[in-house]
Enzyme design. Sequence first.
Site, PDB file in Angstrom:
ATOM      1  N   CYS A 114       0.815  -1.216   0.000  1.00 20.50           N
ATOM      2  CA  CYS A 114       0.000   0.000   0.000  1.00 20.50           C
ATOM      3  C   CYS A 114       0.848   1.267   0.000  1.00 20.50           C
ATOM      4  CB  CYS A 114      -0.946  -0.009   1.190  1.00 20.50           C
ATOM      5  SG  CYS A 114      -2.093  -1.397   1.082  1.00 20.50           S
ATOM      6  N   HIS A 255      -3.762   6.922   2.348  1.00 18.12           N
ATOM      7  CA  HIS A 255      -4.047   5.597   1.789  1.00 18.12           C
ATOM      8  C   HIS A 255      -5.434   5.170   2.264  1.00 18.12           C
ATOM      9  CE1 HIS A 255      -3.944   1.515   0.621  1.00 18.12           C
ATOM     10  NE2 HIS A 255      -3.850   1.049   1.844  1.00 18.12           N
ATOM     11  N   ASN A 285      -9.951  -0.863  -0.898  1.00 18.29           N
ATOM     12  CA  ASN A 285      -8.494  -0.715  -0.828  1.00 18.29           C
ATOM     13  C   ASN A 285      -7.883  -1.245  -2.126  1.00 18.29           C
ATOM     14  OD1 ASN A 285      -5.783  -0.804  -0.256  1.00 18.29           O
ATOM     15  ND2 ASN A 285      -6.004  -1.818   1.740  1.00 18.29           N
TER      16      ASN A 285
HETATM   17  O1  UT7 Z   1      -3.879  -1.501   3.499  1.00 15.94           O
HETATM   18  C1  UT7 Z   1      -2.787  -1.984   4.182  1.00 15.94           C
HETATM   19  C2  UT7 Z   1      -2.920  -1.989   5.646  1.00 15.94           C
HETATM   20  N1  UT7 Z   1      -4.123  -2.563   6.089  1.00 15.94           N
HETATM   21  C3  UT7 Z   1      -4.890  -1.926   6.960  1.00 15.94           C
HETATM   22  O2  UT7 Z   1      -4.588  -0.824   7.317  1.00 15.94           O
HETATM   23  C4  UT7 Z   1      -6.089  -2.637   7.500  1.00 15.94           C
HETATM   24  C5  UT7 Z   1      -6.118  -2.584   8.983  1.00 15.94           C
HETATM   25  N2  UT7 Z   1      -7.176  -3.331   9.608  1.00 15.94           N
HETATM   26  C6  UT7 Z   1      -8.493  -3.024   9.464  1.00 15.94           C
HETATM   27  O3  UT7 Z   1      -8.835  -2.126   8.713  1.00 15.94           O
HETATM   28  C7  UT7 Z   1      -9.475  -3.745  10.320  1.00 15.94           C
HETATM   29  O4  UT7 Z   1      -8.793  -4.501  11.282  1.00 15.94           O
HETATM   30  C8  UT7 Z   1     -10.435  -4.688   9.547  1.00 15.94           C
HETATM   31  C9  UT7 Z   1     -11.420  -3.846   8.746  1.00 15.94           C
HETATM   32  C10 UT7 Z   1      -9.656  -5.585   8.626  1.00 15.94           C
HETATM   33  C11 UT7 Z   1     -11.242  -5.502  10.536  1.00 15.94           C
HETATM   34  O5  UT7 Z   1     -11.940  -4.655  11.448  1.00 15.94           O
HETATM   35  P1  UT7 Z   1     -11.828  -4.881  13.021  1.00 15.94           P
HETATM   36  O6  UT7 Z   1     -12.703  -3.883  13.635  1.00 15.94           O
HETATM   37  O7  UT7 Z   1     -10.386  -4.864  13.414  1.00 15.94           O
HETATM   38  O8  UT7 Z   1     -12.457  -6.315  13.184  1.00 15.94           O
HETATM   39  P2  UT7 Z   1     -11.790  -7.653  13.780  1.00 15.94           P
HETATM   40  O9  UT7 Z   1     -10.862  -8.250  12.787  1.00 15.94           O
HETATM   41  O10 UT7 Z   1     -11.281  -7.394  15.148  1.00 15.94           O
HETATM   42  O11 UT7 Z   1     -13.066  -8.540  13.896  1.00 15.94           O
HETATM   43  C12 UT7 Z   1     -14.142  -8.218  14.790  1.00 15.94           C
HETATM   44  C13 UT7 Z   1     -15.224  -9.253  14.645  1.00 15.94           C
HETATM   45  C14 UT7 Z   1     -14.701 -10.683  14.718  1.00 15.94           C
HETATM   46  O12 UT7 Z   1     -15.692 -11.470  15.350  1.00 15.94           O
HETATM   47  P3  UT7 Z   1     -15.552 -11.862  16.911  1.00 15.94           P
HETATM   48  O13 UT7 Z   1     -14.250 -12.582  17.012  1.00 15.94           O
HETATM   49  O14 UT7 Z   1     -15.548 -10.544  17.643  1.00 15.94           O
HETATM   50  O15 UT7 Z   1     -16.755 -12.692  17.132  1.00 15.94           O
HETATM   51  C15 UT7 Z   1     -14.592 -11.100  13.279  1.00 15.94           C
HETATM   52  O16 UT7 Z   1     -14.694 -12.485  13.095  1.00 15.94           O
HETATM   53  O17 UT7 Z   1     -15.821  -9.119  13.329  1.00 15.94           O
HETATM   54  C16 UT7 Z   1     -15.762 -10.388  12.662  1.00 15.94           C
HETATM   55  N3  UT7 Z   1     -15.595 -10.139  11.245  1.00 15.94           N
HETATM   56  C17 UT7 Z   1     -16.642  -9.916  10.418  1.00 15.94           C
HETATM   57  N4  UT7 Z   1     -17.975  -9.879  10.641  1.00 15.94           N
HETATM   58  C18 UT7 Z   1     -18.772  -9.620   9.589  1.00 15.94           C
HETATM   59  C19 UT7 Z   1     -14.448 -10.054  10.514  1.00 15.94           C
HETATM   60  N5  UT7 Z   1     -14.735  -9.807   9.235  1.00 15.94           N
HETATM   61  C20 UT7 Z   1     -16.078  -9.708   9.153  1.00 15.94           C
HETATM   62  C21 UT7 Z   1     -16.966  -9.442   8.085  1.00 15.94           C
HETATM   63  N6  UT7 Z   1     -18.278  -9.407   8.353  1.00 15.94           N
HETATM   64  N7  UT7 Z   1     -16.528  -9.211   6.829  1.00 15.94           N
END
Ligand code: UT7
Length: 337
Positions: A114, A255, A285
């Site tokens: 990125c 980004h 992204n």
């Molecule tokens: O571009 C290069 C660098 N990348 C980034 O900067 C990305 C950085 N990370 C993020 O933007 C975020 O971490 C994500 C958008 C990828 C994820 O968001 P989050 O708020 O950190 O969610 P999480 O991974 O902590 O997941 C929270 C919950 C989990 O369920 P439990 O364990 O709390 O029951 C996941 O399983 O959300 C669940 N989950 C989803 N639920 C519905 C993960 N993906 C999904 C989904 N739909 N697509």
Amino acid sequence: MSELKATITAVGHYVPENVLTNAELEKMVMTTDEWIVTRTGIRERRIQKEGATSDLACRAAQAALHDRGIGADEVDLIIVATVTPDMIFPATACLVQTKLGATKAWGFDLSAACSGFLYALNAGSRFIESGAHKKVLVIGADKMSAITDYTDRNTCILFGDAAAAVLLEPSQEKEFGILDQVMYCDGSGAEALNMKGGGSLHPPTHETIDKHMHYVYQDGKTVFKKAVVSMADVAAEIMERNHLSGSDVGWLVPHQANLRIIDATAKRMGIDRSKIMINIEKYGNTTAATIPLCLSEWWRNGSLKRGQNVVLATFGAGYTWGATFIRWSLANPAERA
Ligand code: UT7
């Protein structure tokens, strides 16, 4: 510091027509439009049905060259920032060189995920500042759908395909152009964001395919924490180095990985939401393409104006991160009229 400055003299972008909406993703994995929008800000993304990254890159480059009114044979150097090269080798830049008909250019790919566009802009600007070259094409292009696992809800909702290009030339005015650049990397982040298969560590086997190792892997939470701090820190650093306050900045171009990361960066910089380029809702992204895609769209619609101070900020796999300070020199279509 070199007396010669590099400046952006043309911009262009290309996004495929095919749209993948959150509603469609709801049918593919266990997710909801509400979750995707509130956690990321993304509503839809573009998917390239045919062709590869070099085709996206060519369309973007052609748009930039057309706008500048020059032929591809005037280009000296092509740098393609991508993590989705058409092939591991030859470089996508070579394929772009031939497809464009850039008969006098040499070129290479740059892999910084990125942060690829900012790294490539940095590299390209040095060839101008040194006097080695007069016209450098810097392209951010990624066909992320080629390495996205559409059974993994953690990642498949995030990515889209796009390309955008800028032309760098020596600046005629020394207070305009690319004025400062700060870049970092930290390879200890490799575990949290990677594509493990297909390289020399894990050459392709049936096992690597069965284990989905040819797709993006991301530990979202870990990357999120690091991204929020790093992108805000580096943006603040470049502002301090250049004695810029929030009100001096015309546009922040972050980004586009997550709207929450963008908002955190803007808050730290003391910049109002109205001065941030945000198009994540339309494209998701697009890795190396996000920042030049914003520049191209905002320039084309007349919002990015000559004389504005522009801060680009990024964070991505590696980890890689950085910021670039530009005083924008290119008059937009409305200013030219
Ligand atoms: O571009 C290069 C660098 N990348 C980034 O900067 C990305 C950085 N990370 C993020 O933007 C975020 O971490 C994500 C958008 C990828 C994820 O968001 P989050 O708020 O950190 O969610 P999480 O991974 O902590 O997941 C929270 C919950 C989990 O369920 P439990 O364990 O709390 O029951 C996941 O399983 O959300 C669940 N989950 C989803 N639920 C519905 C993960 N993906 C999904 C989904 N739909 N697509």
